[in-house]
Design an enzyme around this catalytic site. Structure first.
Site, mmCIF file in Angstrom:
data_model
loop_
_atom_site.group_PDB
_atom_site.id
_atom_site.type_symbol
_atom_site.label_atom_id
_atom_site.label_comp_id
_atom_site.label_asym_id
_atom_site.label_seq_id
_atom_site.Cartn_x
_atom_site.Cartn_y
_atom_site.Cartn_z
ATOM 1 N N ALA A 45 0.842 -1.200 0.000
ATOM 2 C CA ALA A 45 0.000 0.000 0.000
ATOM 3 C C ALA A 45 0.874 1.245 0.000
ATOM 4 C CB ALA A 45 -0.911 0.006 1.227
ATOM 5 N N ASP A 46 0.279 2.334 -0.450
ATOM 6 C CA ASP A 46 0.932 3.634 -0.383
ATOM 7 C C ASP A 46 -0.129 4.671 -0.039
ATOM 8 O OD1 ASP A 46 3.614 5.025 -0.969
ATOM 9 O OD2 ASP A 46 2.113 6.306 -1.934
ATOM 10 N N THR A 47 0.131 5.465 0.978
ATOM 11 C CA THR A 47 -0.838 6.455 1.457
ATOM 12 C C THR A 47 -0.291 7.861 1.261
ATOM 13 O OG1 THR A 47 -1.672 4.899 3.110
ATOM 14 C CG2 THR A 47 -2.171 7.227 3.467
ATOM 15 N N GLY A 51 -3.473 3.744 -2.091
ATOM 16 C CA GLY A 51 -3.483 2.769 -3.170
ATOM 17 C C GLY A 51 -3.012 1.456 -2.587
#
Length: 187
Positions: free
Chosen positions: A64-66, A101
C-alpha cells in the site's frame, strides 16, 4: 503465507489482526510519473508489491501507499520539523483527502485499488502544533500526522474508512478473501 511489503508498523498491526504475516519492506524508488494523486498511490503500491513478489513468487503479497492531498497539493512525509509545521498549519481548519493505493498479488493474480477518506481538522493553535511536533509522532507520516495517536485530537470529522487514514484500508482484507485468495486466518 502473506507478506506485507511495507515497514509501516501501522500496516503491520492492521493486517496482523486478521492474518499471520511476514514483513518484507520493498526497496523501491518512490517517484512516480502518474498524473493524479490516486494514480500515484496505486502506481507506488503496485511497484512495491511487484518488487517483493519477485523475491517471494509463491506467497500472497500486500502492499500500500498512502498520501495526503490538500487542495490538489500532495503532502508527503515531512523531511524536517519545519516542513511538518508548515503541513499542519496548512491542514488546520480544512478538509483534506487521505488516499491509499493498494495492490495484492496471489497465484499470478494482481489486484489493485484506491480508497479515499475525507478528514476535517479543527483549527489548530500554534501551541497545539508545537506540542504535537515535540512528540515526534509526525515523523515518517504522510501529511505529518497519525490519526491513531496524539493527532486524533486534531480531527473534527472523518468521512470514509478510518483504517485508510491509518495506512491500510480494511477493504484490502475483504477484497483478499472475496477474490478467492485463501490465506490462513490468524489463530
Amino acid at each position: 503465507m502473506i507478506i506485507l511489503a511495507s515497514s509501516s508498523p501501522r500496516r503491520r498491526e492492521i493486517l496482523g489482526k486478521f492474518f499471520d504475516i511476514k514483513v518484507y519492506p520493498s526497496e523501491i524508488d518512490e517517484r512516480s510519473n502518474a498524473r493524479s494523486p490516486k494514480e500515484r498511490a496505486l502506481d507506488l503500491a503496485r511497484k512495491k508489491a511487484l518488487a517483493v513478489h519477485s523475491r517471494f513468487p509463491n506467497d500472497t503479497i500486500v502492499a500500500a501507499d498512502t498520501i495526503v492531498v490538500l487542495d490538489g497539493e500532495v503532502l508527503g512525509k515531512p523531511k524536517s520539523e519545519r516542513e511538518a509545521r508548515v503541513m499542519l498549519e496548512k491542514l488546520s481548519g480544512k478538509v483534506h483527502s487521505v488516499i491509499t493505493g493498494y495492490c495484492i498479488i496471489h497465484n499470478g493474480k494482481v489486484v489493485g485499488g484506491v480508497e479515499e477518506t475525507k478528514v476535517k481538522f479543527r483549527n489548530l493553535s500554534e501551541d497545539l502544533i508545537e506540542w504535537y511536533l515535540s512528540t515526534e509522532e509526525w515523523k515518517d507520516k504522510a501529511g505529518s500526522y497519525g490519526i491513531q495517536g496524539y493527532a486524533s485530537i486534531f480531527v473534527e470529522w472523518i468521512q470514509g474508512d478510518y483504517y485508510n487514514v491509518v495506512g491500510l484500508p480494511i477493504k484490502v482484507v475483504v477484497e483478499l478473501i472475496k477474490l478467492g485468495f485463501k490465506p490462513r486466518p490468524k489463530r
